[in-house]
Scaffold this active site. Sequence first.
Site, PDB file in Angstrom:
ATOM      1  N   THR A 207      11.245  -9.676   9.639  1.00  0.00           N
ATOM      2  CA  THR A 207      10.357  -8.744   8.945  1.00  0.00           C
ATOM      3  C   THR A 207      10.818  -7.303   9.129  1.00  0.00           C
ATOM      4  OG1 THR A 207       8.859  -8.731  10.857  1.00  0.00           O
ATOM      5  CG2 THR A 207       8.370 -10.289   9.081  1.00  0.00           C
TER       6      THR A 207
ATOM      7  N   GLY B 215       7.993   2.265  15.549  1.00  0.00           N
ATOM      8  CA  GLY B 215       7.698   1.837  14.185  1.00  0.00           C
ATOM      9  C   GLY B 215       8.892   1.962  13.263  1.00  0.00           C
TER      10      GLY B 215
ATOM     11  N   GLY C  86       0.807  -1.212   0.000  1.00  0.00           N
ATOM     12  CA  GLY C  86       0.000   0.000   0.000  1.00  0.00           C
ATOM     13  C   GLY C  86       0.841   1.263   0.000  1.00  0.00           C
TER      14      GLY C  86
ATOM     15  N   GLU D  71       8.678   3.088   7.861  1.00  0.00           N
ATOM     16  CA  GLU D  71       8.906   4.246   6.999  1.00  0.00           C
ATOM     17  C   GLU D  71      10.270   4.895   7.142  1.00  0.00           C
ATOM     18  OE1 GLU D  71       4.699   6.336   6.457  1.00  0.00           O
ATOM     19  OE2 GLU D  71       4.873   5.343   8.388  1.00  0.00           O
TER      20      GLU D  71
END
Length: 706
Positions: A600, A668, A239, A671
């Site tokens: 991952t 996170g 996405g 990005e």
Amino acid sequence: MRMIEPGYLGNPMERLDGSAKVTGTALYAFEHPVENPTYLHAVQATVALGRVVSMKTELAEALQGVVAVITVFDTPRLADTEDRELSVLQDPAVHFRGQFIGAVIAETPETARHAAGLVQVEYDELPHDSELRADRDDLYAPEDVNGFAADTTDGDVESAFVAADVTIDQTYTTPLEHNNPMEPHACIAIWEDDAKGGRACVTLYDSTQGVHVVRETLAPMFGLELEQMRVVAPHVGGGFGSKGSPHAHNVLAILAARRTAGRPVKFALTRQQMFAIVGYRTSTIQHLRLGANTHGLLTAMSHDVIEQTSKIKEYAEQTAVATRIMYATPNRSTSHRVAALDVAVPFWMRAPGETPGMYAVEVAMDELAVACGLDPIELRVRNEPEVDPESGKPWSGRNLIDCMYAGAERFGWKDRSRRDGRRPVRGGLSPDGNWMVGTGMAAATYPAMTNPGSKARIVFGADRIYTVQIGAADIGTGTWTALTQIAADALECHIEEVRLQIGDTTFPFATVAGGSAGISSWGSTIVAAARQFRAEHSATPLAGVETTTETPENPDEDVYSMHSFGAHFVEARVHRETGEIRIPRMLGAFSIGRAINAKTLRSQLIGGMTMGLSMALHEESFRDNRFGHVMTHDLASYHISTNADVQDIEAFWLDETDAHVNPMGSRGAGEIGIVGAAAAVVNAIYDATGVRVRDLPVTADKVLFR
């Protein structure tokens, strides 16, 4: 914040959904089995501004296999048309080229596409405006930029620039870019009316980053209560932000499904349509000024951004926001100005704002290092802020210096720097004398966010399995696996005793997968649910007991400034005669808190770095402003980095835990890998050639003819 002890956290666990994906049994949006489906193909406007006067559909309707043709003149009214991007076929006005103005529903996708081409459209065309320029007289300050203040000023910036010993005053530009995930935007819509005249029911199999945000956005548009719509997305083929909200194709599919009397409607955008409908990264014009003393200490910094939005809906990107927290200086200003154009609406693309903004900042910092005669790492170390320069809060964990030193050691950066920290003579030649070789670096940052509002349900079954339900989405990042690891650790059980269920609005509400906040938000919710479950039902629960809870508040968010940081290192080779650019080595060192899944996580980091390489050397959407459309609207003409371009690429992260962000200790990482990567490439090319390219992408002509 009470942490959970690591057991499965950090392990390089194989993806739980990996087998299904490589064997083709994982169901993506277009692949869900439905009975007697129809297929949809859109009719798009071929003018950039104007009005549809007539649509002749006779030829399309006469084609065998056509079920129906819908147009702007015969489509039922939506209950809510406030969102003009989503108000599909509600009036004849054309706002941008490629806008949906009709569609064909047919028995096969081939028939639908052929018939759509037979629809004859007459327009009342008007002059349009689709060109972004710095000298426009209609630039304006938006109310906010993706939720942040558009403008900020600290200190006396202009006076500080006058007094500065060294100044950098340059303009940097980035082009339009398009997301292009491997799975195109696609959905299956089913509209079922109650036979007894009751309420309608809509099922939408969608490729989305958030099933609940799709339902909350679309249900009111059709006059439906939330419980009348179900959105399903167990697997999503990428996405990069573009699937972070519904787009016009979702609305068109539901409108078509309402027309087909209960038959499902399948709608997958073509690659060309994705360049017109589902968002893109705005182009930017960035004026950056740095002022410093002779020791390289920043005394002033200003970052003024010009970008574009659409006349039908404002989306303004936070391009200069990272500048507010990155380096210490007493005088700083940032601003954003946008031009509203006759174009489609821009939207999220991996690290929106930080990606183009940090490109400009980090190239400017390299220019300052050259002007001051300093090694680029030493310059950044000298301008390290002790606290967040914007808020004054202490950092929950800012280990940028450690990233730079650890990355430099692994990359071999010391080979280019003298011991006193002064910058050496630029670059060198390859052994065969044909390639100019250089190295460059850049820093990276991205906010550590946890979105409130998600809920998780844990049910203990007769099979002694904990079923963990949350309406999260896995867009290829590894959510299926990471949330299972978090749940197993929090429940203190074996990984095989957890059954995760996500990607469906029948499960408790979950926020969207975006802003690198998915795992932090959903993981925090699952940990809270697990702790409540164990408190209520002990370590030996009875079959059938369950617990549902919401994301807990984190008081540390008011105390600490929470960001991830990183450092990129790049080797560039530029051919002396052809200008061909090769990047044989990229290395990234990151501070992202505790890893949830090492395997991952590495994939996400090197994926972001690869996109940064692609941004630096290849990606550019060309708009023909005479006609208002993007010409490079396929993967043949929109160039991206491919196998031959990606050579030795490595990512690693510091061994750390951030106890303030969430109970997992993570931040996170989806990005931050792209942030700063393009700047490191550009800085390495400068080191090799002495040519400073400030307008992306860097192509051979820009290196040879400057």
